[in-house]
Motif scaffolding. Structure first.
Motif, PDB file in Angstrom:
ATOM      1  N   VAL A 144      -4.056   5.739  -6.080  1.00 30.05           N
ATOM      2  CA  VAL A 144      -4.743   5.811  -4.789  1.00 30.05           C
ATOM      3  C   VAL A 144      -6.006   6.656  -4.914  1.00 30.05           C
TER       4      VAL A 144
ATOM      5  N   PHE B 278      -6.490  -2.807  -0.504  1.00 25.00           N
ATOM      6  CA  PHE B 278      -5.621  -2.129  -1.466  1.00 25.00           C
ATOM      7  C   PHE B 278      -5.227  -3.021  -2.640  1.00 25.00           C
TER       8      PHE B 278
ATOM      9  N   SER C  69       0.824  -1.222   0.000  1.00 27.82           N
ATOM     10  CA  SER C  69       0.000   0.000   0.000  1.00 27.82           C
ATOM     11  C   SER C  69       0.854   1.268   0.000  1.00 27.82           C
TER      12      SER C  69
ATOM     13  N   MET D 239      -6.727   5.602   3.745  1.00 28.73           N
ATOM     14  CA  MET D 239      -5.991   5.264   2.530  1.00 28.73           C
ATOM     15  C   MET D 239      -5.707   6.476   1.650  1.00 28.73           C
TER      16      MET D 239
END
Length: 336
Positions: free
Chosen positions: A271, A186, A116, A234
């Motif tokens: 992302v 992820f 990630s 995230m």
């Protein structure tokens, strides 16, 4: 930078722990304590670490030593994390750390999406403290842990279809198409990223790459103030991953700056694609608050991602960046 020795003590304490827990969740402690020390909060380091300690696991077992002859077969194998960390420990003991970083950065850069994006973020924190505070043994070991974690979690992304972008980083992030299925963790979501806008694709000058990367970090941090609710944890990485790359540039040969920009853009945009909300919220100015006060709020809150986003926001230091840090405090669950 901390001159009390507290950061080195904390890093020594942490190097008995592995880079992950539960086989998939990143150990954020080395990054968070470096951020605390960098912002004059050395007095809070061990207290924060005591609160985080239940999330640490023992250092993993070795499988077999990684060597210069067989390292490609171990790349991207998370079972080999201890082997990779040992490999970089040996390399950094034998050669200047900048030489090791320059050799391995282009090998690892295509796989910065693994873990990630946490491995490159850990390396960015390690490099910052080496540049600012001297090459102490714990800080060199921390770089070895970061590079080893990156090698073990190395995960390239290929086959992305370019779509029209924009001139500015902010507009290019606005143009990122969300993935079709915004569910799962992820790795699952990353597999759903099929196309990303083109941005800064014609840059060839290292100085321009540095400028554009600074622009990207600023834009991604600003965006969190209005889009962070898409996934409060995230989406932090859309800013902190490219900032880790930016922090590392001064330790790298200038020939590596342009490919670093391209990898950082792809990571930030990916992302954004995976976690962007359906619609932004209205921007709320931070009010009369100083950067130091905001960092105090982040430390009191304690969540590692809040600390790291605030750390990045203070690199920028403008109103919208401070608003992003306050938004992270508001959205995130405190460390307990």
């Amino acid at each position: 930078m901390d001159t009390t020795g507290t950061l080195d003590e904390a890093l020594q304490r942490l190097h008995a722990s592995g880079p992950e827990r539960l086989g998939r969740l990143t150990n954020h402690a080395p990054m968070a304590v470096e951020a605390l020390a960098a912002h004059g909060q050395a007095r809070s380091v061990h207290r924060w670490l005591d609160a985080y300690a239940p999330r640490l696991e023992e250092f993993p077992a070795e499988v077999a030593p990684v060597t210069d002859a067989d390292w490609p077969s171990a790349l991207g194998d998370p079972r080999r994390a201890a082997d990779w960390i040992g490999y970089f420990d040996r390399r950094i003991a034998e050669r200047p750390w900048r030489d090791v970083l320059a050799e391995w950065w282009p090998r690892l850069l295509p796989g910065l999406y693994g873990g990630s994006t946490h491995p490159v973020i850990r390396v960015g924190h390690a490099v910052r403290t080496l540049l600012a505070g001297g090459s102490t043994a714990p800080r060199l070991t921390e770089l070895a842990h970061g590079l080893g974690y990156w090698a073990a979690r190395h995960h390239p992304v290929t086959g992305l279809v370019p779509v029209p972008g924009a001139d500015s980083a902010a507009a290019a992030l606005d143009a990122v198409p969300p993935i079709a299925e915004r569910e799962g963790g992820f790795p699952t979501r990353l597999g759903g990223v099929r196309s990303l806008p083109v941005w800064a694709g014609t840059v060839t000058d290292p100085a321009e790459a540095h400028r554009r990367l600074t622009e990207l970090v600023t834009a991604a941090t600003h965006r969190y103030a209005t889009h962070g609710h898409g996934e409060e944890t995230m989406l932090v990485h859309a800013a902190t991953a490219p900032n880790a790359v930016l922090r590392t540039l001064p330790a790298l040969p200038r020939a590596l700056w342009v490919p670093s920009l391209r990898a950082a853009w792809t990571a930030s945009a990916a992302v954004t694609a995976m976690y962007a909300p359906d619609a932004p919220v209205a921007y709320v100015p931070p009010g009369p608050v100083t950067p130091e006060e905001i960092f105090e709020l982040a430390v009191a809150h304690g969540d590692e991602h809040v600390v790291k986003l605030t750390d990045t926001a203070l690199d920028i230091g403008d109103e919208r960046a401070l608003a992003a840090a306050l938004r992270a405090v508001e959205l995130s669950e405190p460390l307990r």
